[in-house]
Scaffold this motif. Structure first.
Motif, PDB file in Angstrom:
ATOM      1  N   THR A 189     -20.272 -14.927 -28.580  1.00  0.00           N
ATOM      2  CA  THR A 189     -20.958 -13.849 -28.998  1.00  0.00           C
ATOM      3  C   THR A 189     -22.334 -13.587 -27.893  1.00  0.00           C
ATOM      4  O   THR A 189     -22.475 -12.649 -27.486  1.00  0.00           O
ATOM      5  CB  THR A 189     -21.676 -14.000 -30.154  1.00  0.00           C
ATOM      6  N   ASN A 190     -22.628 -14.902 -27.443  1.00  0.00           N
ATOM      7  CA  ASN A 190     -23.706 -14.935 -26.385  1.00  0.00           C
ATOM      8  C   ASN A 190     -23.078 -14.403 -25.199  1.00  0.00           C
ATOM      9  O   ASN A 190     -23.843 -13.579 -24.302  1.00  0.00           O
ATOM     10  CB  ASN A 190     -24.225 -16.370 -26.061  1.00  0.00           C
ATOM     11  N   ALA A 191     -21.881 -14.533 -24.887  1.00  0.00           N
ATOM     12  CA  ALA A 191     -21.326 -14.212 -23.429  1.00  0.00           C
ATOM     13  C   ALA A 191     -21.234 -12.537 -23.393  1.00  0.00           C
ATOM     14  O   ALA A 191     -21.445 -11.956 -22.676  1.00  0.00           O
ATOM     15  CB  ALA A 191     -20.124 -14.844 -23.345  1.00  0.00           C
ATOM     16  N   ARG A 192     -20.715 -12.217 -24.609  1.00  0.00           N
ATOM     17  CA  ARG A 192     -20.401 -10.795 -24.802  1.00  0.00           C
ATOM     18  C   ARG A 192     -21.798 -10.017 -24.505  1.00  0.00           C
ATOM     19  O   ARG A 192     -21.890  -8.709 -24.168  1.00  0.00           O
ATOM     20  CB  ARG A 192     -19.654 -10.266 -26.097  1.00  0.00           C
ATOM     21  N   ALA A 193     -22.918 -10.449 -25.617  1.00  0.00           N
ATOM     22  CA  ALA A 193     -23.970  -9.884 -25.409  1.00  0.00           C
ATOM     23  C   ALA A 193     -24.741  -9.661 -24.007  1.00  0.00           C
ATOM     24  O   ALA A 193     -25.435  -8.980 -23.716  1.00  0.00           O
ATOM     25  CB  ALA A 193     -25.096 -10.619 -26.242  1.00  0.00           C
ATOM     26  N   SER A 194     -24.247 -10.426 -23.046  1.00  0.00           N
ATOM     27  CA  SER A 194     -24.994 -10.825 -21.750  1.00  0.00           C
ATOM     28  C   SER A 194     -24.121 -10.005 -20.782  1.00  0.00           C
ATOM     29  O   SER A 194     -24.557  -9.927 -19.518  1.00  0.00           O
ATOM     30  CB  SER A 194     -25.493 -11.973 -21.180  1.00  0.00           C
ATOM     31  N   ASP A 195     -22.914  -9.511 -21.116  1.00  0.00           N
ATOM     32  CA  ASP A 195     -21.948  -9.370 -20.106  1.00  0.00           C
ATOM     33  C   ASP A 195     -22.103  -7.980 -19.430  1.00  0.00           C
ATOM     34  O   ASP A 195     -22.361  -8.025 -18.261  1.00  0.00           O
ATOM     35  CB  ASP A 195     -20.435  -9.073 -20.702  1.00  0.00           C
ATOM     36  N   GLN A 196     -22.738  -7.005 -19.940  1.00  0.00           N
ATOM     37  CA  GLN A 196     -23.031  -5.563 -19.308  1.00  0.00           C
ATOM     38  C   GLN A 196     -24.212  -6.047 -18.053  1.00  0.00           C
ATOM     39  O   GLN A 196     -24.177  -5.250 -17.127  1.00  0.00           O
ATOM     40  CB  GLN A 196     -23.483  -4.576 -20.314  1.00  0.00           C
ATOM     41  N   ALA A 197     -25.215  -6.680 -18.690  1.00  0.00           N
ATOM     42  CA  ALA A 197     -26.504  -7.080 -17.833  1.00  0.00           C
ATOM     43  C   ALA A 197     -25.889  -7.810 -16.604  1.00  0.00           C
ATOM     44  O   ALA A 197     -26.343  -7.609 -15.493  1.00  0.00           O
ATOM     45  CB  ALA A 197     -27.382  -7.851 -18.406  1.00  0.00           C
ATOM     46  N   LEU A 198     -24.808  -8.784 -16.730  1.00  0.00           N
ATOM     47  CA  LEU A 198     -24.330  -9.565 -15.574  1.00  0.00           C
ATOM     48  C   LEU A 198     -23.751  -8.540 -14.470  1.00  0.00           C
ATOM     49  O   LEU A 198     -23.885  -8.654 -13.365  1.00  0.00           O
ATOM     50  CB  LEU A 198     -23.434 -10.576 -15.950  1.00  0.00           C
TER      51      LEU A 198
END
Length: 516
Positions: A413-422
């Protein structure tokens, strides 16, 4: 190398709990290919070159004699490679050179911070050329250079050591040279706050450690410093007693006399240059074994029991990884604790820093997984560093879940939440900004991709394919096209759109995998 991440409430809570051994607060990241962000420096000073630690008996780490094995004749054919010019960092490496064996004899004087080196390099010329070159730090002065026993001319152009001698395609040669000087770390191609250099690092007391991804091996020896060129290594290190020189592979000599301590190491399976380590300091040895009986060696700062207590769980971690990815791929394994604040998956001798986060079970497991994904099979070009980090990140998430460190759903969940910003900040994992090497995008984005495949295929089939990839490409450097083809062949599915979306897409893909 460290891995930065945007702050969040969970990350801040984790960071607040993590302290260095002396109680210095450490800002860390629970992701690591070479692991931890720490703005505050550890205040521990290593011992001097002429005295042992003054630690009291009740904190001394248990030690054991370091086993010494007989050196063997190296099989140079194992190291035959097809070097390429790197698409991300083309100024490092020379595709005309296929290094087969680096035989290094190194003498370190910590008082003068002076390295004396003798290098004998067996290599194959990949093409006909009037000259060729290796990478070597400009802070090192070269003496005589000879090719097959005959003195040849050379030129220095920054880090380029240009050898003025013609070579013929597919012919093998032996290059010999000596050099001396104070090695200087190389500027790192990153904008991150937690590190700015790679390669040979000297502590205030003259101890040495190295971490050199994506390059930086050239700061201490002449090398074709690009991951497609794997080679064998024989490394001998002379240091003042009681210090010990640590490198990769088997320890084949350990002697001490009035001149100091000499150690010799032999790596008999080919490795990319970024996976080579050198650590020089006052080390104590200990060991334990995996369930299959393989010895795991630990080299920890003399007298510091805490470091040993933290790293000796590595043997059990190997057992866990073998249950997923198959047998450990090499014939030796060690871990060395240095004055670094990070960690690196150096082949057969993992290099660790000396803070609690880097020495945590999850980070050690991460670096050990890299022995399979990253070391046994390596990228041929730095555009594909995600091949190392994506699968390893997934395995770290699973390790954390199965060892009740952090639930898998939280990691995903944390990884998917930050993916677009990365993707916005660093680019896609397979097309990242070359000035921002090692961003979180090369870890979590492909980690999510592999997890989608795992959920679709089921654990048994997923791990079967992951193991077959390693078996089919053992000891080689590979491209993304090869891994894509392998997974399509093994699953019987058309996955090109799926892979492209995750690896080069500018937006986070939707969950799911195309059906067969």
């Amino acid at each position: 190398m460290t891995l930065p991440r945007r702050s969040s409430a969970p990350a801040a809570a984790v960071a607040a709990r993590l302290r260095t051994r002396l109680g210095v607060a450490a800002m860390v990241v629970l992701l690591a290919g070479c692991s931890t962000e720490q703005d505050a420096a550890d205040e521990l000073a290593p011992p001097s070159a002429t005295t042992t630690s003054g630690s009291t008996e009740d904190v001394l780490a248990p030690t054991s004699p370091a086993p010494v094995t007989d050196a063997v004749e190296q099989d140079l054919d194992l190291a035959l490679s097809e070097p390429v010019e790197d698409s991300v960092y083309p100024d490092v490496g020379d595709p005309r050179v296929d290094a087969l064996l680096y035989d290094l004899d190194l003498t370190w004087d910590p008082a003068d911070k002076r390295l004396e080196g003798e290098a004998v390099i067996d290599f194959r010329a990949t093409r006909r050329a009037p000259r060729f070159q290796l990478d070597l730090g400009p802070g090192l002065t070269v003496g005589e250079v000879s090719l097959d026993g005959e003195v040849v001319g050379f030129a220095r152009r920054g880090k380029d050591l240009v050898v003025k001698a013609p070579v013929t395609a597919d012919q093998r040669y032996q290059l010999s040279l000596d050099y001396v000087g104070t090695p200087e770390p190389a500027p790192a191609p990153t904008t991150r706050r937690d590190f700015s250099t790679t390669g040979f690092t000297i502590t205030p007391t003259g101890e040495v450690w190295t971490m050199q991804e994506p390059y930086g091996a050239y700061t201490w020896y002449p090398v074709n410093d690009q991951p497609s060129d794997k080679a064998l290594y024989d490394v001998t290190v002379h240091a003042p007693a009681p210090w010990t020189g640590i490198s990769n592979g088997h320890l084949t000599e350990l002697t001490t006399d009035d001149a100091g301590t000499t150690t010799s190491w032999q790596l008999t399976e080919p490795a990319s240059s970024y996976l080579i380590t050198l650590a020089i300091g006052d080390y104590a040895h200990s060991s334990n074994t995996t369930s299959s009986g393989m010895r795991v060696d630990y080299w920890t700062p003399r007298g510091l029991a805490q470091h040993l207590e933290q790293v000796q769980g590595a043997a059990a971690s190997v057992d866990w990884i073998e249950s997923k990815l198959g047998p450990y791929p090499f014939d030796s394994l060690g871990l060395v604790v240095t004055d670094s604040m990070s960690a690196m998956e150096t082949q057969t001798m993992v290099t660790l820093g000396n803070n609690d986060y880097v020495l945590s079970p999850a980070v050690i497991a991460h670096e050990l997984v890299h022995q399979w994904y990253g070391d046994q099979v390596s990228p041929s070009d730095w555009r594909d560093v995600w091949l190392n980090e994506g699968m390893t990140m997934l395995m770290q998430w699973i390790y954390q879940d199965e060892h009740e460190i952090q639930p898998m759903r939280v990691s995903v969940t944390n990884a998917r939440a930050s993916d677009q910003a990365l993707r916005n900040d660093y680019g896609p994992p397979g097309d990242y900004d070359p000035r921002q090497f090692g961003g979180s995008n090369i870890y979590t984005s492909p980690g999510l991709m592999w997890n989608e495949l795992r959920l679709e295929l089921g654990d048994d089939e997923f791990y079967r394919i992951a193991r077959s990839w390693l078996t089919e490409n053992d000891g080689t450097s590979v491209t993304r096209e090869q891994v894509f083809d392998h997974w399509e062949k093994e699953t019987g599915r058309e996955l090109s759109a799926f892979f492209d979306a995750w690896i080069t897409g500018r937006t986070t893909p939707q969950p799911g995998v195309p059906k067969a």
